[in-house]
Design a protein around this motif. Structure first.
Motif, mmCIF file in Angstrom:
data_model
loop_
_atom_site.group_PDB
_atom_site.id
_atom_site.type_symbol
_atom_site.label_atom_id
_atom_site.label_comp_id
_atom_site.label_asym_id
_atom_site.label_seq_id
_atom_site.Cartn_x
_atom_site.Cartn_y
_atom_site.Cartn_z
ATOM 1 N N GLN A 55 0.829 -1.199 0.000
ATOM 2 C CA GLN A 55 0.000 0.000 0.000
ATOM 3 C C GLN A 55 0.871 1.260 0.000
ATOM 4 O OE1 GLN A 55 -2.098 0.990 3.604
ATOM 5 N NE2 GLN A 55 -3.813 1.919 2.492
ATOM 6 N N GLN A 56 1.897 1.272 0.824
ATOM 7 C CA GLN A 56 2.799 2.423 0.867
ATOM 8 C C GLN A 56 3.494 2.622 -0.473
ATOM 9 O OE1 GLN A 56 5.457 1.657 4.141
ATOM 10 N NE2 GLN A 56 3.863 1.877 5.698
ATOM 11 N N LEU A 57 3.899 1.536 -1.076
ATOM 12 C CA LEU A 57 4.580 1.615 -2.368
ATOM 13 C C LEU A 57 3.648 2.165 -3.441
ATOM 14 C CD1 LEU A 57 7.356 0.876 -3.633
ATOM 15 C CD2 LEU A 57 6.346 -1.323 -4.266
ATOM 16 N N MET A 58 2.393 1.724 -3.427
ATOM 17 C CA MET A 58 1.440 2.177 -4.436
ATOM 18 C C MET A 58 1.049 3.638 -4.229
ATOM 19 S SD MET A 58 -1.000 -1.217 -4.812
ATOM 20 C CE MET A 58 -1.811 -0.692 -6.340
ATOM 21 N N ALA A 63 5.281 3.904 -8.330
ATOM 22 C CA ALA A 63 4.336 3.318 -9.285
ATOM 23 C C ALA A 63 4.671 1.872 -9.636
ATOM 24 C CB ALA A 63 4.266 4.164 -10.564
ATOM 25 N N PRO A 64 4.533 0.947 -8.690
ATOM 26 C CA PRO A 64 4.794 -0.456 -9.017
ATOM 27 C C PRO A 64 3.752 -1.003 -9.975
ATOM 28 C CG PRO A 64 3.717 -0.306 -6.897
ATOM 29 C CD PRO A 64 4.023 1.114 -7.322
ATOM 30 N N VAL A 65 4.112 -2.046 -10.696
ATOM 31 C CA VAL A 65 3.175 -2.775 -11.548
ATOM 32 C C VAL A 65 2.688 -3.964 -10.731
ATOM 33 C CG1 VAL A 65 2.860 -4.056 -13.687
ATOM 34 C CG2 VAL A 65 4.343 -2.028 -13.645
ATOM 35 N N VAL A 66 1.411 -3.965 -10.373
ATOM 36 C CA VAL A 66 0.847 -5.001 -9.507
ATOM 37 C C VAL A 66 -0.052 -5.898 -10.358
ATOM 38 C CG1 VAL A 66 -0.438 -5.457 -7.390
ATOM 39 C CG2 VAL A 66 0.919 -3.355 -7.600
ATOM 40 N N ILE A 67 0.201 -7.199 -10.304
ATOM 41 C CA ILE A 67 -0.518 -8.146 -11.166
ATOM 42 C C ILE A 67 -1.108 -9.256 -10.311
ATOM 43 C CG2 ILE A 67 -0.376 -9.608 -13.209
ATOM 44 C CD1 ILE A 67 2.314 -8.232 -13.861
ATOM 45 N N GLY A 68 -2.411 -9.432 -10.420
ATOM 46 C CA GLY A 68 -3.092 -10.499 -9.721
ATOM 47 C C GLY A 68 -3.382 -11.668 -10.641
ATOM 48 N N PRO A 77 -12.602 -9.760 -5.660
ATOM 49 C CA PRO A 77 -12.233 -8.352 -5.821
ATOM 50 C C PRO A 77 -10.757 -8.271 -6.196
ATOM 51 C CG PRO A 77 -12.304 -8.916 -3.498
ATOM 52 C CD PRO A 77 -12.841 -10.108 -4.243
ATOM 53 N N VAL A 78 -10.353 -7.177 -6.786
ATOM 54 C CA VAL A 78 -8.954 -7.010 -7.171
ATOM 55 C C VAL A 78 -8.348 -5.869 -6.372
ATOM 56 C CG1 VAL A 78 -9.435 -7.863 -9.489
ATOM 57 C CG2 VAL A 78 -9.425 -5.401 -9.080
ATOM 58 N N ILE A 79 -7.061 -5.955 -6.145
ATOM 59 C CA ILE A 79 -6.379 -4.846 -5.494
ATOM 60 C C ILE A 79 -6.526 -3.604 -6.351
ATOM 61 C CG2 ILE A 79 -4.108 -3.960 -4.840
ATOM 62 C CD1 ILE A 79 -3.364 -6.756 -3.937
ATOM 63 N N ASP A 80 -6.947 -2.531 -5.731
ATOM 64 C CA ASP A 80 -7.218 -1.283 -6.443
ATOM 65 C C ASP A 80 -5.982 -0.853 -7.243
ATOM 66 O OD1 ASP A 80 -8.958 0.873 -7.051
ATOM 67 O OD2 ASP A 80 -7.867 2.154 -5.669
ATOM 68 N N GLY A 81 -6.159 -0.688 -8.545
ATOM 69 C CA GLY A 81 -5.068 -0.240 -9.401
ATOM 70 C C GLY A 81 -4.209 -1.350 -9.963
ATOM 71 N N SER A 82 -4.565 -2.594 -9.686
ATOM 72 C CA SER A 82 -3.753 -3.709 -10.183
ATOM 73 C C SER A 82 -4.313 -4.259 -11.482
ATOM 74 C CB SER A 82 -3.690 -4.824 -9.142
ATOM 75 O OG SER A 82 -4.950 -5.459 -8.987
ATOM 76 N N PHE A 83 -3.482 -5.008 -12.171
ATOM 77 C CA PHE A 83 -3.889 -5.716 -13.379
ATOM 78 C C PHE A 83 -4.218 -7.155 -13.004
ATOM 79 C CE2 PHE A 83 -0.905 -2.388 -14.524
ATOM 80 C CZ PHE A 83 -1.589 -1.717 -15.533
ATOM 81 N N THR A 84 -5.063 -7.793 -13.799
ATOM 82 C CA THR A 84 -5.410 -9.176 -13.523
ATOM 83 C C THR A 84 -5.167 -10.037 -14.759
ATOM 84 O OG1 THR A 84 -7.740 -8.797 -14.101
ATOM 85 C CG2 THR A 84 -7.120 -8.580 -11.782
ATOM 86 N N VAL A 85 -4.660 -11.231 -14.498
ATOM 87 C CA VAL A 85 -4.422 -12.212 -15.557
ATOM 88 C C VAL A 85 -4.864 -13.576 -15.040
ATOM 89 C CG1 VAL A 85 -2.481 -10.976 -16.590
ATOM 90 C CG2 VAL A 85 -2.046 -12.611 -14.745
ATOM 91 N N TRP A 86 -4.998 -14.516 -15.949
ATOM 92 C CA TRP A 86 -5.226 -15.891 -15.566
ATOM 93 C C TRP A 86 -4.313 -16.766 -16.417
ATOM 94 C CZ3 TRP A 86 -5.727 -18.355 -11.592
ATOM 95 C CH2 TRP A 86 -6.256 -19.644 -11.507
ATOM 96 N N ARG A 87 -4.288 -18.052 -16.160
ATOM 97 C CA ARG A 87 -3.259 -18.933 -16.709
ATOM 98 C C ARG A 87 -3.122 -18.856 -18.221
ATOM 99 N NH1 ARG A 87 -4.111 -24.395 -12.983
ATOM 100 N NH2 ARG A 87 -3.801 -23.348 -10.961
ATOM 101 N N LEU A 165 -7.989 -3.064 2.913
ATOM 102 C CA LEU A 165 -7.314 -2.145 2.000
ATOM 103 C C LEU A 165 -8.116 -2.043 0.701
ATOM 104 C CD1 LEU A 165 -3.644 -3.242 2.718
ATOM 105 C CD2 LEU A 165 -4.773 -1.124 3.435
ATOM 106 N N PRO A 166 -7.881 -1.012 -0.110
ATOM 107 C CA PRO A 166 -8.758 -0.728 -1.252
ATOM 108 C C PRO A 166 -8.789 -1.819 -2.316
ATOM 109 C CG PRO A 166 -7.384 1.173 -0.722
ATOM 110 C CD PRO A 166 -6.859 0.024 0.071
ATOM 111 N N THR A 167 -9.992 -2.148 -2.773
ATOM 112 C CA THR A 167 -10.171 -3.073 -3.883
ATOM 113 C C THR A 167 -11.053 -2.416 -4.939
ATOM 114 O OG1 THR A 167 -12.083 -4.115 -2.827
ATOM 115 C CG2 THR A 167 -9.929 -5.121 -2.425
ATOM 116 N N GLY A 168 -11.065 -3.014 -6.121
ATOM 117 C CA GLY A 168 -11.842 -2.472 -7.231
ATOM 118 C C GLY A 168 -10.953 -1.698 -8.178
#
Length: 320
Positions: A55-58, A63-68, A77-87, A165-168
């Motif tokens: 959270q502090q880093l974001m 500006a980290p690149v966060v990938i779920g 739900p997804v971490i707010d501001g993160s990208f999402t991928v699947w296999r 912590l923030p999601t969406g």
């Protein structure tokens, strides 16, 4: 024409929370101080991050690149501001191999990271929900590119949601980059031929990280070509590294778990398709400091294909 009745709608509405609770993320409460102290004892603490640290880093200028790595069927739900991928987003296309589950190539990984606005200097944080092995797989593939600063969120989405912590607002619009792998290497990749050689070499230990039912041959997961385990392999299920709150255990606990098994050995970890074993590779290397650890990308899918479909005599199995 068929219509859905009001009663059916009400039933679906009532059942949906039950469905979400059964398959969705399980929030957990994690003591941040104890978690940070635990990670500090790891061989490479920079490979891990806590929810508070993320959270502090974001919120900083870095500006980290966060990938779920999140299964879209579970509607987490997804971490707010993160990208999402699947296999399928980081696996190769179906026409490359006669079986599924293999990693995507360097160019495909570069294209994916470019779409997320990553550069070789970016801090990349990966996370998953509940089991967290999928984050371990993506971590392994990004490290294969030679990317230096990759971290896995300890406790994943479970700890993040548990900390309220923030999601969406996932998958933000970003300027695409032209990411190029700093130093692509297959140094931690185990191939079929390596595994064959290791089955007859006492300097190696082949580690089956699947469930006991898979190892014993009682269960054959979808995608494999038959039951069993690689002849000569040792069994230690991947999830024994996790606490009940889904965070990783301490270095001392993990040393007790793996120490005698891998002492003085080179290690090949495998599972069904190199996902759970990638997580084990991460634990052995980044937490315990083991040097000769390899993830078998093809894993049981490739080995069972060689044994059952190709009738390759080098693909020896037990429990088949």
């Amino acid at each position: 024409m068929k219509y859905i009745t009001v009663g059916a709608v009400c039933l679906i509405a009532a059942a949906f929370p039950i469905y979400r609770n059964s398959v969705g993320v399980r929030p957990v409460a994690v003591d941040g101080y104890e978690q940070s102290a635990k990670i500090a004892e790891y061989h490479n603490p920079d490979a891990f991050i806590t929810s508070a640290q993320l959270q502090q880093l974001m919120e900083s200028d870095q500006a980290p690149v966060v990938i779920g790595t999140l299964n879209p069927m579970k509607l987490d739900p997804v971490i707010d501001g993160s990208f999402t991928v699947w296999r399928s987003d980081y696996s190769t296309t179906d026409d490359v191999y006669p079986f599924d589950g293999m990693r995507s190539d360097q160019q495909a990984m570069e294209a994916m990271l470019s779409s997320f606005g990553a550069t070789p200097e970016s801090t990349i944080v990966v996370y998953a929900a509940n089991d967290h092995h999928d984050a371990g797989r993506l971590y392994w593939q990004i490290k294969m590119l030679g990317h230096e600063d990759v971290r896995i969120l300890d406790g994943g989405l479970n700890a993040w949601v548990g900390a309220d912590l923030p999601t969406g607002n996932g998958n933000p619009d970003v300027a695409e980059t032209s990411y190029q792998a700093p130093a692509y290497s297959e140094e931690e990749l185990a191939t079929y031929d390596m595994v064959v050689q290791a089955t007859n070499d006492s300097d190696w230990v082949i580690l089956d990280t699947r469930s006991l039912a898979e190892h014993d041959g009682a269960v054959t997961e979808s995608g494999a070509f038959g039951p069993g385990t690689i002849d000569g392999s040792e069994f230690l299920e991947w999830n024994r590294v996790l606490n009940k709150d889904t965070t990783l255990k301490t270095r001392e606990e993990l040393q007790m778990l793996y120490g005698d098994l891998i002492k003085g050995k080179k290690v090949i970890a495998y599972c069904q398709s190199g996902v759970r074993s990638a997580h084990t590779t991460l634990v052995l290397k980044e937490i315990l400091g083991a040097e000769a650890v390899y993830n078998y990308d093809g894993s049981w899918i490739e080995w069972s294909h060689a044994h059952y479909k190709s009738k390759n005599p080098t693909a020896t199995i037990i429990n088949g």
